[in-house]
Design a protein around this motif. Structure first.
Motif, PDB file in Angstrom:
ATOM      1  N   ASP A   1      13.517  -5.633   1.990  1.00 54.79           N
ATOM      2  CA  ASP A   1      12.920  -4.350   1.580  1.00 54.79           C
ATOM      3  C   ASP A   1      11.404  -4.414   1.584  1.00 54.79           C
ATOM      4  O   ASP A   1      10.728  -3.540   2.116  1.00 54.79           O
ATOM      5  N   ILE A   2      10.878  -5.471   0.970  1.00 56.71           N
ATOM      6  CA  ILE A   2       9.410  -5.539   0.891  1.00 56.71           C
ATOM      7  C   ILE A   2       8.809  -5.809   2.275  1.00 56.71           C
ATOM      8  O   ILE A   2       7.776  -5.247   2.632  1.00 56.71           O
ATOM      9  N   ALA A   3       9.509  -6.620   3.064  1.00 56.00           N
ATOM     10  CA  ALA A   3       8.986  -6.954   4.395  1.00 56.00           C
ATOM     11  C   ALA A   3       8.872  -5.727   5.291  1.00 56.00           C
ATOM     12  O   ALA A   3       8.049  -5.687   6.204  1.00 56.00           O
ATOM     13  N   LYS A   4       9.700  -4.715   4.999  1.00 56.13           N
ATOM     14  CA  LYS A   4       9.696  -3.521   5.862  1.00 56.13           C
ATOM     15  C   LYS A   4       8.599  -2.525   5.512  1.00 56.13           C
ATOM     16  O   LYS A   4       8.409  -1.528   6.203  1.00 56.13           O
ATOM     17  N   ILE A   5       7.881  -2.795   4.411  1.00 52.66           N
ATOM     18  CA  ILE A   5       6.828  -1.859   3.984  1.00 52.66           C
ATOM     19  C   ILE A   5       5.577  -2.043   4.832  1.00 52.66           C
ATOM     20  O   ILE A   5       5.131  -3.166   5.061  1.00 52.66           O
ATOM     21  N   ASN A   6       5.021  -0.950   5.309  1.00 54.80           N
ATOM     22  CA  ASN A   6       3.732  -1.009   5.993  1.00 54.80           C
ATOM     23  C   ASN A   6       3.083   0.362   6.020  1.00 54.80           C
ATOM     24  O   ASN A   6       3.745   1.374   5.813  1.00 54.80           O
ATOM     25  N   GLY A   7       1.772   0.383   6.246  1.00 55.98           N
ATOM     26  CA  GLY A   7       1.040   1.644   6.286  1.00 55.98           C
ATOM     27  C   GLY A   7      -0.440   1.433   6.078  1.00 55.98           C
ATOM     28  O   GLY A   7      -0.870   0.348   5.678  1.00 55.98           O
ATOM     29  N   SER A   8      -1.208   2.493   6.349  1.00 52.28           N
ATOM     30  CA  SER A   8      -2.665   2.371   6.261  1.00 52.28           C
ATOM     31  C   SER A   8      -3.233   2.966   4.984  1.00 52.28           C
ATOM     32  O   SER A   8      -4.425   2.920   4.754  1.00 52.28           O
ATOM     33  N   THR A   9      -2.369   3.534   4.149  1.00 58.65           N
ATOM     34  CA  THR A   9      -2.890   4.196   2.939  1.00 58.65           C
ATOM     35  C   THR A   9      -2.383   3.493   1.685  1.00 58.65           C
ATOM     36  O   THR A   9      -1.558   2.578   1.750  1.00 58.65           O
ATOM     37  N   LEU A  10      -2.851   3.979   0.535  1.00 59.63           N
ATOM     38  CA  LEU A  10      -2.481   3.355  -0.733  1.00 59.63           C
ATOM     39  C   LEU A  10      -1.001   3.565  -1.072  1.00 59.63           C
ATOM     40  O   LEU A  10      -0.497   2.954  -2.017  1.00 59.63           O
ATOM     41  N   SER A  11      -0.303   4.411  -0.306  1.00 56.01           N
ATOM     42  CA  SER A  11       1.130   4.598  -0.552  1.00 56.01           C
ATOM     43  C   SER A  11       1.874   3.271  -0.394  1.00 56.01           C
ATOM     44  O   SER A  11       2.945   3.080  -0.972  1.00 56.01           O
ATOM     45  N   VAL A  12       1.307   2.371   0.365  1.00 54.66           N
ATOM     46  CA  VAL A  12       1.898   1.035   0.523  1.00 54.66           C
ATOM     47  C   VAL A  12       2.056   0.358  -0.838  1.00 54.66           C
ATOM     48  O   VAL A  12       3.102  -0.230  -1.144  1.00 54.66           O
ATOM     49  N   ILE A  13       1.022   0.443  -1.651  1.00 54.20           N
ATOM     50  CA  ILE A  13       1.053  -0.182  -2.980  1.00 54.20           C
ATOM     51  C   ILE A  13       2.165   0.450  -3.820  1.00 54.20           C
ATOM     52  O   ILE A  13       2.941  -0.244  -4.481  1.00 54.20           O
ATOM     53  N   GLN A  14       2.223   1.791  -3.749  1.00 52.49           N
ATOM     54  CA  GLN A  14       3.258   2.515  -4.484  1.00 52.49           C
ATOM     55  C   GLN A  14       4.653   2.065  -4.035  1.00 52.49           C
ATOM     56  O   GLN A  14       5.526   1.794  -4.854  1.00 52.49           O
ATOM     57  N   ASP A  15       4.845   1.945  -2.718  1.00 53.40           N
ATOM     58  CA  ASP A  15       6.139   1.526  -2.166  1.00 53.40           C
ATOM     59  C   ASP A  15       6.569   0.173  -2.734  1.00 53.40           C
ATOM     60  O   ASP A  15       7.736  -0.047  -3.044  1.00 53.40           O
ATOM     61  N   ILE A  16       5.603  -0.738  -2.851  1.00 58.64           N
ATOM     62  CA  ILE A  16       5.932  -2.080  -3.367  1.00 58.64           C
ATOM     63  C   ILE A  16       6.308  -1.985  -4.847  1.00 58.64           C
ATOM     64  O   ILE A  16       7.312  -2.559  -5.294  1.00 58.64           O
ATOM     65  N   GLN A  17       5.489  -1.216  -5.591  1.00 60.90           N
ATOM     66  CA  GLN A  17       5.773  -1.070  -7.022  1.00 60.90           C
ATOM     67  C   GLN A  17       7.134  -0.407  -7.248  1.00 60.90           C
ATOM     68  O   GLN A  17       7.829  -0.734  -8.211  1.00 60.90           O
ATOM     69  N   ASP A  18       7.493   0.485  -6.326  1.00 60.64           N
ATOM     70  CA  ASP A  18       8.779   1.180  -6.460  1.00 60.64           C
ATOM     71  C   ASP A  18       9.971   0.235  -6.362  1.00 60.64           C
ATOM     72  O   ASP A  18      11.084   0.587  -6.755  1.00 60.64           O
ATOM     73  N   LEU A  19       9.741  -0.972  -5.833  1.00 60.26           N
ATOM     74  CA  LEU A  19      10.849  -1.929  -5.743  1.00 60.26           C
ATOM     75  C   LEU A  19      11.189  -2.491  -7.119  1.00 60.26           C
ATOM     76  O   LEU A  19      12.186  -3.202  -7.293  1.00 60.26           O
ATOM     77  N   GLY A  20      10.318  -2.210  -8.110  1.00 59.90           N
ATOM     78  CA  GLY A  20      10.649  -2.475  -9.505  1.00 59.90           C
ATOM     79  C   GLY A  20      10.563  -3.918  -9.967  1.00 59.90           C
ATOM     80  O   GLY A  20      11.145  -4.284 -10.974  1.00 59.90           O
ATOM     81  N   LEU A  21       9.828  -4.776  -9.214  1.00 58.47           N
ATOM     82  CA  LEU A  21       9.691  -6.164  -9.661  1.00 58.47           C
ATOM     83  C   LEU A  21       8.269  -6.399 -10.168  1.00 58.47           C
ATOM     84  O   LEU A  21       7.345  -5.681  -9.816  1.00 58.47           O
ATOM     85  N   ASN A  22       8.104  -7.426 -10.968  1.00 58.75           N
ATOM     86  CA  ASN A  22       6.802  -7.641 -11.556  1.00 58.75           C
ATOM     87  C   ASN A  22       6.511  -9.103 -11.875  1.00 58.75           C
ATOM     88  O   ASN A  22       7.393  -9.828 -12.314  1.00 58.75           O
ATOM     89  N   SER A  23       5.284  -9.527 -11.625  1.00 61.23           N
ATOM     90  CA  SER A  23       4.805 -10.842 -12.060  1.00 61.23           C
ATOM     91  C   SER A  23       3.294 -10.759 -12.019  1.00 61.23           C
ATOM     92  O   SER A  23       2.734  -9.881 -11.350  1.00 61.23           O
ATOM     93  N   SER A  24       2.627 -11.644 -12.732  1.00 59.65           N
ATOM     94  CA  SER A  24       1.162 -11.532 -12.781  1.00 59.65           C
ATOM     95  C   SER A  24       0.564 -11.836 -11.403  1.00 59.65           C
ATOM     96  O   SER A  24      -0.438 -11.258 -10.999  1.00 59.65           O
ATOM     97  N   LEU A  25       1.204 -12.758 -10.668  1.00 61.42           N
ATOM     98  CA  LEU A  25       0.707 -13.071  -9.327  1.00 61.42           C
ATOM     99  C   LEU A  25       0.837 -11.849  -8.413  1.00 61.42           C
ATOM    100  O   LEU A  25      -0.069 -11.527  -7.641  1.00 61.42           O
ATOM    101  N   LEU A  26       1.976 -11.171  -8.535  1.00 61.54           N
ATOM    102  CA  LEU A  26       2.196  -9.965  -7.731  1.00 61.54           C
ATOM    103  C   LEU A  26       1.121  -8.932  -8.037  1.00 61.54           C
ATOM    104  O   LEU A  26       0.549  -8.321  -7.133  1.00 61.54           O
TER     105      LEU A  26
END
Lengths: 457, 457
Positions: free
Chosen positions: A221-246
């Protein structure tokens, strides 16, 4: 037709090809210098432990030995460098006291990989590197600038547009951490192949590496994310995982996305499937492929390495990238995209009336050279028709005929169209477009790759 | 202070030194191109039998082996090239069908000699070669041109005048033949040392080689002949010996003397003690030393080789020479003759008001670069005084201060004299002398070598 290579993996070019390569290198150099990178060269050899210490996961290295080594002589511990980053780190530590930090350098040299002869890979090739290395801290600004320099340098070249895709190792590693995956290097290797083997291929590879089906799906899922705008960040956050490194990685990625917004044509995109093979990268990674030739692999790549160099308590984080000059050259030649306006720097072939009159031709050549016009004097004095044929075969556009008798004038012939005019050796100048060798984009070859719109831009 | 070399014999330079080396190479390239030589590069490696076949009498070669070679893999038969003439001959035969003859090429690359670490000699160094190779016949004109190119290229460099001494192997060998000496290679080796060990030394060396006292005296007589005019030929003839080879050599030498008469300042002389170490030379040989630094050895050398390349019944006689770029560099640095006007290509250091205002500094940098002005943006945003210090340490002459508030103007400071003025990023140009890095001749160092008159010329 490229020059023949009698040892596979060691490409050589004909003069008209080498002039293209020289122009590519000169253009890259100019761009790097505009960004304030200073030139260095390092020796071709490094000590074996330096080469093995870091860098490639499986180094293909050429070791050296002296043909005339005496029997009691210890074995040589030197090998040829396989990239320019490892030698640069070594150079930087050795010359630390004479350099100013953050130190910005570029370095355009050949590197060698001791691949098997049958591998079909280059064993000798040019790389054009630029890097900045700081003492202790190097701001994220350097990551964004790296992408900007990659874009500026490749855009200045007479090649198809280079699409730069970047990622951040912290984002991936932070994401895998949050997923509870330990062996993230293995996952990176699988994910990096998404372009080549597709989703199903990556899924099977991941599951073969003892990653559960659910986790593997998330990795995909994360590997398939791409784009030129900040929506990319949103897409990653939407996957619902979290860590300080992330989170740290997402912050860095946001910075680079923002700083490259002004680059038009979607030429810079975040792409979460990019991993890059080198194990010394710690944050941003980026690579570029040529539009219309996506299958040929990346022509530039780089990233941040925070731990490559250290000395005592000091750390020297760095960011930089490399343009694969030889890879670009071979692609340009294979597809016939570029050619040279002539086969030699000589613009004029000075004909010879007779061996006894050579001093006259030499004087013409000297007068032309004094004004920066490259020329060659005929080696022998056959009939002028023959001399014109020799010039033509050499690809020299103009033939100069010295006066046959004292008092008579000189004349010059453009052998491409037959135009002839009376001229003076101290005054004649070639037309603007013939003064230097020109690099020509061959329209048909560009059209064939669907790049005609680029050509007309 | 030159860069530190952690492996002896493999010199590395600091950026401000590498910029000098780049300028030397660029200048030589321009001169070679003015004479119509076309660029090639050959791979760093050659097959061992090619390296051993011809060239140096006692080759110091580095052989290569693959670190990851499999046990059943045959041993590598490749080594690093030790000069550029042997690779060029190989390249020429391989690409014969794609080249036009006489083929004129230049080649500026590093070469490697597998010397013992303790020898103190360079094991990696730059050579700048130019050669012309013909099919079957190459006129004596090429020999004269070689000397002219050596003169033109070295004169264009910011180095002391180079005195070129030439000789002809046929003259020496023909003379020894007439004397009844068989082992002329041995005699050449002795005579070549005249400069270093003097007449008595050469006499003892010759007599130790079983040359009779009378013959040795004659060998010494001819070795002592030198001069820039045709009287040299007369002097040789006055020794009263004769052979057809000698006559042929004298004819060639006469040609070269005549063709170089126009070169002022006795910078080209015939010198019968010059032999050159390479055994592939067959006619004219030449070498150049820098005035005021005669003890440091030759900085360029070359000659004619009629038998280096052949294919079936075809012979490819050649003439060419090499400029020792690294040798020149090390001499220039050792005596402090040259320096750079700054330590980086960057002309402007764009200060940073604050991290939040970075886009503003980036925009200035972009505007400057668009007009060809090299610049660097501050990595962090300490107080301006600190940023000026960083620029100063980096050797960047100008610091740019972006406007602190919207509507306010930009200003630039020449930190060498403190001058500050209001400027626009789309209009300001650096003074002519600061646009590019300049190479500076350090007057005191030149005076110390007695070269002040040269400087003022």
């Amino acid at each position: 037709m490229p020059a023949k290579t009698s040892i596979s993996g060691f490409p050589e070019w004909l003069p008209e090809e080498r002039m293209i390569e020289q122009r590519l290198i000169e253009t890259i150099k100019q761009q790097y210098e505009l960004f304030g990178f200073a030139p260095i060269e390092t020796r071709a050899v490094e000590q074996k432990d330096v080469l093995l210490g870091k860098g490639e996961t499986s180094q293909e290295i050429y070791l050296l030995s002296r043909l005339q080594a005496r029997e009691d002589e210890p074995e040589s511990d030197m090998g040829l460098h396989f990239d320019l980053t490892v030698p640069f780190s070594r150079y930087l530590l050795e010359n630390r006291g004479s350099l100013s930090f953050p130190f910005r350098r570029y370095q355009i040299q050949k590197v060698w990989r001791g691949e098997r002869a049958s591998s079909g890979r280059f064993r000798e090739f040019y790389q054009a590197d630029f890097d900045v290395i700081a003492e202790n801290n190097l701001s994220i600004h350097a990551d964004a600038e790296m992408v900007q320099v990659m874009h500026a340098a490749t855009t200045a070249l007479p090649i198809p547009p280079v699409i730069i895709r970047f990622n951040n190792r912290k984002v991936l590693e932070g994401f895998y951490q949050a997923l509870g995956i330990e062996n993230f290097e293995k996952v990176l290797t699988c994910v990096d192949k998404l372009d080549k083997i597709g989703s199903d291929g990556v899924m099977s590879m991941l599951e073969e590496s003892d990653i559960s089906h659910e986790k593997a799906l998330k990795c995909l899922d994360i590997a398939k994310i791409n784009g030129s705008t900040l929506s990319v960040i949103q897409d990653i956050q939407d996957l619902g995982l979290n860590s300080s490194l992330l989170e740290q990685g997402l912050e860095e990625m946001t910075y680079v996305l923002r700083a490259t917004q002004h680059i038009p044509g979607n030429l810079v995109t975040a792409d979460l499937s990019i991993a890059r093979g080198l194990n010394y990268y710690t944050g941003t990674v980026a690579e570029g492929i040529m539009q219309g030739m996506e299958g040929s692999g990346s022509v530039c790549g780089g990233g941040r390495y925070d731990n490559l160099a250290s000395q005592g308590n000091f750390k020297f984080p760095g960011v930089g990238a490399s343009i694969g000059v030889t890879r670009i050259m071979s692609q340009m030649l294979e597809h016939g995209l570029l050619s040279c306006s002539r086969k030699t720097p000589a613009c004029v072939y000075v004909a010879l009336v007779s061996e006894a009159m050579r001093h006259q031709s030499d004087a013409v050549a000297q007068a032309l050279r004094a004004r920066g016009i490259a020329c060659e004097v005929a080696d022998t004095a056959p009939k002028f028709g023959k001399q014109i044929k020799i010039a033509d075969k050499k690809g020299i556009p103009f033939v100069w005929f010295p006066s046959l008798e004292p008092g008579q004038g000189h004349s010059i012939k453009d052998i491409r169209n037959g135009d002839q005019q009376d001229v003076s050796p101290t005054k004649w100048m070639p037309p603007e477009q013939d003064r230097q060798v020109r690099i020509i984009k061959n329209e048909k070859a560009w059209e064939k790759l669907g790049l005609d719109s680029v050509l007309k831009r």
